[in-house]
Design an enzyme around this catalytic site. Sequence first.
Site, PDB file in Angstrom:
ATOM      1  N   LYS A 228      -6.381   0.222   0.495  1.00 25.14           N
ATOM      2  CA  LYS A 228      -6.031   1.268   1.473  1.00 25.14           C
ATOM      3  C   LYS A 228      -7.222   1.663   2.345  1.00 25.14           C
ATOM      4  CE  LYS A 228      -1.735   2.737  -0.559  1.00 25.14           C
ATOM      5  NZ  LYS A 228      -0.958   3.669  -1.352  1.00 25.14           N
ATOM      6  N   ARG A 263      -0.879  -0.350  -9.150  1.00 21.63           N
ATOM      7  CA  ARG A 263      -0.111  -1.135  -8.166  1.00 21.63           C
ATOM      8  C   ARG A 263      -1.116  -1.781  -7.215  1.00 21.63           C
ATOM      9  NH1 ARG A 263       1.916  -0.654  -3.101  1.00 21.63           N
ATOM     10  NH2 ARG A 263       3.980  -1.481  -2.714  1.00 21.63           N
TER      11      ARG A 263
HETATM   12  N1  HH2 Z   1       1.757   2.440  -1.606  1.00 16.21           N
HETATM   13  C1  HH2 Z   1       2.419   1.671  -0.711  1.00 16.21           C
HETATM   14  C2  HH2 Z   1       3.764   1.336  -0.917  1.00 16.21           C
HETATM   15  N2  HH2 Z   1       4.426   1.768  -2.010  1.00 16.21           N
HETATM   16  N3  HH2 Z   1       4.434   2.965  -4.040  1.00 16.21           N
HETATM   17  C3  HH2 Z   1       3.818   3.745  -4.934  1.00 16.21           C
HETATM   18  N4  HH2 Z   1       4.461   4.183  -6.022  1.00 16.21           N
HETATM   19  N5  HH2 Z   1       2.498   4.125  -4.769  1.00 16.21           N
HETATM   20  C4  HH2 Z   1       1.772   3.723  -3.692  1.00 16.21           C
HETATM   21  O1  HH2 Z   1       0.591   4.114  -3.578  1.00 16.21           O
HETATM   22  C5  HH2 Z   1       2.411   2.901  -2.717  1.00 16.21           C
HETATM   23  C6  HH2 Z   1       3.780   2.535  -2.924  1.00 16.21           C
HETATM   24  C7  HH2 Z   1       1.694   1.160   0.486  1.00 16.21           C
HETATM   25  O2  HH2 Z   1       1.066  -0.061   0.233  1.00 16.21           O
HETATM   26  P1  HH2 Z   1       1.681  -1.483   0.616  1.00 16.21           P
HETATM   27  O3  HH2 Z   1       2.971  -1.732  -0.079  1.00 16.21           O
HETATM   28  O4  HH2 Z   1       0.664  -2.521   0.392  1.00 16.21           O
HETATM   29  O5  HH2 Z   1       1.887  -1.410   2.193  1.00 16.21           O
HETATM   30  P2  HH2 Z   1       3.157  -1.174   3.107  1.00 16.21           P
HETATM   31  O6  HH2 Z   1       3.739   0.156   2.770  1.00 16.21           O
HETATM   32  O7  HH2 Z   1       2.584  -1.247   4.491  1.00 16.21           O
HETATM   33  O8  HH2 Z   1       4.158  -2.275   2.823  1.00 16.21           O
END
Ligand code: HH2
Length: 286
Positions: A228, A263
Amino acid sequence: MGRTARNADRAWTWRKGPGPVVVGILNVTPDSFSDGGDFLDPEAAAEHAAALLDEGADILDVGGESTRPGSDRVSQEEEIGRVVPVVERILSDRPEAVISVDTYRSGTATAALEAGAKFVNDVTAFRGDPSMTSVIQEAACPVILMHMQGEPKTMQKEPHYEDVVREVRDFLAERAEYAVWAGVRPENIIVDPGIGFGKNLQHNLALLRNLDAIVDLGFPVLIGASRKSFIERITGVQGPRDRVSGTVATTVLAYERGATFFRVHDVRANREALAVAEAVLHTSHR
Ligand code: HH2
């Protein structure tokens, strides 16, 4: 028994043994902040899923809508069309895989659970869709309830808290209480302070530093700090894929403070770091 060990034992029901649970991220989206567009094709997604499992992921979190700051919503139909073929494809290749679906929509959760997913990751903590509680209650499956201030489109504009740790803890306590009231089994609840969701650098650091306040709620805690942008604010590393070392630092520190679910995009690096952290913290290591 220490706090970490106690929560690690609770995590036992979802995996082969006690200890930290690594959740590998699989974004089936064109616009995710670090891997958007890489795994839209089910074939490419299944290949990446297999690699994450081979690197030691306990769970794969499959998402069909980006929640990065500024992202746009997609329709439920579109989300299902992205997620379900990938869940099916992963399970046909690797039937033992434990899959979580990253969605706040009850229809997507239902479709993914029917396709064989075992967890639901709801970043709205049941605020996004009033029918989500009954889906979780009926499936009797684990659910991740995450804190977010505002919504993805605008959440990073001006996040504001009087006391971020207290407010996030109180929010998660209230959401967990609501979930139980709505029929969700307490042992199926995992809470997440939502790193980067309506939080500036100082908010993220305060939450990681004072994670014990969230751990003390008594539910397993998930941390999603992987790649992040707050890591860039500290290290200057601009490319999300190059933020692995920064991510690993958050994983180890959060594990020591009692978090048990991580995660992450980079499974191998985090898995190895957790193995070392575990060996140092728990004398049971042989
Ligand atoms: N962060 C993201 C998405 N889902 N779910 C939980 N429980 N906790 C988190 O911190 C979290 C999440 C964002 O990261 P990412 O999936 O890599 O990116 P994007 O939302 O752009 O797909």
